[in-house]
Design a protein around this motif. Structure first.
Motif, mmCIF file in Angstrom:
data_model
loop_
_atom_site.group_PDB
_atom_site.id
_atom_site.type_symbol
_atom_site.label_atom_id
_atom_site.label_comp_id
_atom_site.label_asym_id
_atom_site.label_seq_id
_atom_site.Cartn_x
_atom_site.Cartn_y
_atom_site.Cartn_z
ATOM 1 N N PHE A 1 0.839 -1.193 0.000
ATOM 2 C CA PHE A 1 0.000 0.000 0.000
ATOM 3 C C PHE A 1 0.880 1.250 0.000
ATOM 4 O O PHE A 1 1.810 1.379 0.784
ATOM 5 N N LEU A 2 0.570 2.172 -0.940
ATOM 6 C CA LEU A 2 1.345 3.400 -1.148
ATOM 7 C C LEU A 2 2.771 3.123 -1.601
ATOM 8 O O LEU A 2 3.693 3.887 -1.318
ATOM 9 N N ALA B 1 -6.134 -4.767 -6.788
ATOM 10 C CA ALA B 1 -6.506 -3.538 -7.493
ATOM 11 C C ALA B 1 -6.439 -2.331 -6.559
ATOM 12 O O ALA B 1 -5.994 -1.243 -6.957
ATOM 13 N N VAL B 2 -6.888 -2.503 -5.318
ATOM 14 C CA VAL B 2 -6.823 -1.403 -4.345
ATOM 15 C C VAL B 2 -5.369 -1.036 -4.070
ATOM 16 O O VAL B 2 -4.998 0.151 -4.055
ATOM 17 N N ILE B 3 -4.534 -2.038 -3.846
ATOM 18 C CA ILE B 3 -3.123 -1.767 -3.536
ATOM 19 C C ILE B 3 -2.429 -1.132 -4.736
ATOM 20 O O ILE B 3 -1.650 -0.182 -4.592
ATOM 21 N N ASN B 4 -2.720 -1.616 -5.945
ATOM 22 C CA ASN B 4 -2.131 -1.026 -7.141
ATOM 23 C C ASN B 4 -2.566 0.429 -7.304
ATOM 24 O O ASN B 4 -1.741 1.316 -7.581
ATOM 25 N N GLN C 1 -1.111 5.667 -6.622
ATOM 26 C CA GLN C 1 -1.421 6.964 -7.226
ATOM 27 C C GLN C 1 -2.000 7.954 -6.221
ATOM 28 O O GLN C 1 -2.333 9.091 -6.589
ATOM 29 N N LEU C 2 -2.125 7.543 -4.960
ATOM 30 C CA LEU C 2 -2.689 8.427 -3.943
ATOM 31 C C LEU C 2 -1.684 9.470 -3.490
ATOM 32 O O LEU C 2 -0.465 9.258 -3.532
ATOM 33 N N GLU C 3 -2.206 10.587 -3.005
ATOM 34 C CA GLU C 3 -1.386 11.541 -2.274
ATOM 35 C C GLU C 3 -1.208 11.035 -0.849
ATOM 36 O O GLU C 3 -2.154 10.510 -0.241
ATOM 37 N N VAL C 4 -0.026 11.195 -0.293
ATOM 38 C CA VAL C 4 0.229 10.723 1.069
ATOM 39 C C VAL C 4 -0.573 11.540 2.078
ATOM 40 O O VAL C 4 -1.035 11.009 3.091
ATOM 41 N N TRP C 5 -0.739 12.820 1.825
ATOM 42 C CA TRP C 5 -1.624 13.657 2.645
ATOM 43 C C TRP C 5 -3.025 13.488 2.088
ATOM 44 O O TRP C 5 -3.273 13.747 0.908
ATOM 45 N N ASN C 6 -3.969 13.037 2.924
ATOM 46 C CA ASN C 6 -5.300 12.700 2.411
ATOM 47 C C ASN C 6 -6.269 13.876 2.413
ATOM 48 O O ASN C 6 -7.461 13.702 2.148
#
Length: 284
Positions: A5-6, A43-46, A50-55
């Motif tokens: 994750f991330l 799919a969630v982990i992949n 692409q997420l920003e670390v700051w939510n």
């Protein structure tokens, strides 16, 4: 090597040093319409890469996220549930918040069994379906029975949010057992109430989030999408409200069934998982 994750933003933290254990459970044994939930955790982990670390409100990752290897989902469902239970117990031993990624909704039962060993708590279920059948297609461990098992077998109190599809058996059971709820129709007509959970609901809560609780306009990639679901902002507001003054002891995100070309659903699920981690930072 499998992603964590991330991945690309943070290292996969050591389990004993992480505030969160992401536990992928690619279970798919009792889906009753569209298939593909076994691909959901990956799919969630992949998409999380692409997420920003700051939510937007916090940075859960700074406290460490450990992604475990996927749970072996081979063999009898009883053995799979035992493996989930062991993984969640280990997260508790590490003083980490278990974040279970399904897979079908049956995975929740393994997590609940583990946490029930340690403390009293209540379940807050986000879902289009009540999941209160006693058996479905011959099995008491169907995804359609998971909350019935939680109540009947584990004696856990339940609060349901977003339900808009259930059978007569489930409706009768819910009435007979006075299961508190905030259904999608009521939310549409009246909006989000100031107080959601009953005053006597346990201080420790577990959130089980079936992605079909959201409207298909938000996440379409799920086995049984039902129109009239929660909007993204409504769901986040509800989540923030239910954890206020409570202690979040575990979460799961289930029933994503990835579809080719539908990156939006995968990304939304990953973002929701990370938001749930943020709630675990601030719940108490």
């Amino acid at each position: 090597m499998a992603l964590h994750f991330l991945d690309g933003e943070i290292d996969n933290a050591r389990p004993e040093e992480a505030a969160f254990h992401v536990i992928p459970v690619p279970l798919e044994t009792s889906v009753s319409y569209g298939s593909g939930t076994s691909e959901g955790p990956a799919a969630v982990i992949n998409a999380s890469t692409q997420l920003e670390v700051w939510n937007g409100t916090s940075t859960p990752a700074e406290n460490g996220i450990h992604t475990t290897p996927p749970i072996d989902c081979g063999g009898p469902i009883s053995k799979v549930l035992d493996r989930i239970e062991d993984a969640v117990c280990y997260a508790v031993e590490c003083e980490a918040l278990p974040v279970v990624l399904g897979g079908e909704h049956t995975v929740t039962l393994g997590a609940l069994r583990a946490l029930r060993q340690h403390r009293r708590f209540g379940i807050v279920q986000f879902d289009a379906h009540a999941d209160l059948r006693n058996t479905y297609e011959g099995s008491p461990y169907s995804h359609a029975c998971v909350m019935r098992r939680a109540m009947d077998d584990l004696g856990l109190p339940l609060f349901q949010i977003g339900v808009r599809a259930m059978c007569k058996e489930e409706s009768d059971y819910r009435k007979a057992n006075e299961v508190p709820h905030l259904d999608a129709r009521e939310l549409f007509l009246k909006g989000v109430p100031r107080q959601i959970l009953p005053p006597d609901f346990p201080d420790n809560i577990y959130i089980s989030f079936d992605v079909d609780g959201l409207d298909p306009s938000v996440i379409r990639a799920t086995g049984t999408p039902v129109p009239g679901g929660l909007s993204w902002q409504t769901a986040i507001s509800l989540l923030e409200s239910v954890v206020k003054g409570k202690k979040l002891i575990g979460v799961d995100l289930v029933e994503l069934a990835p579809a080719a070309g539908d990156h939006a659903s995968d990304f939304a699920a990953a973002q929701l998982a990370y938001i749930l981690m943020g709630l675990g930072n601030t719940a108490d």
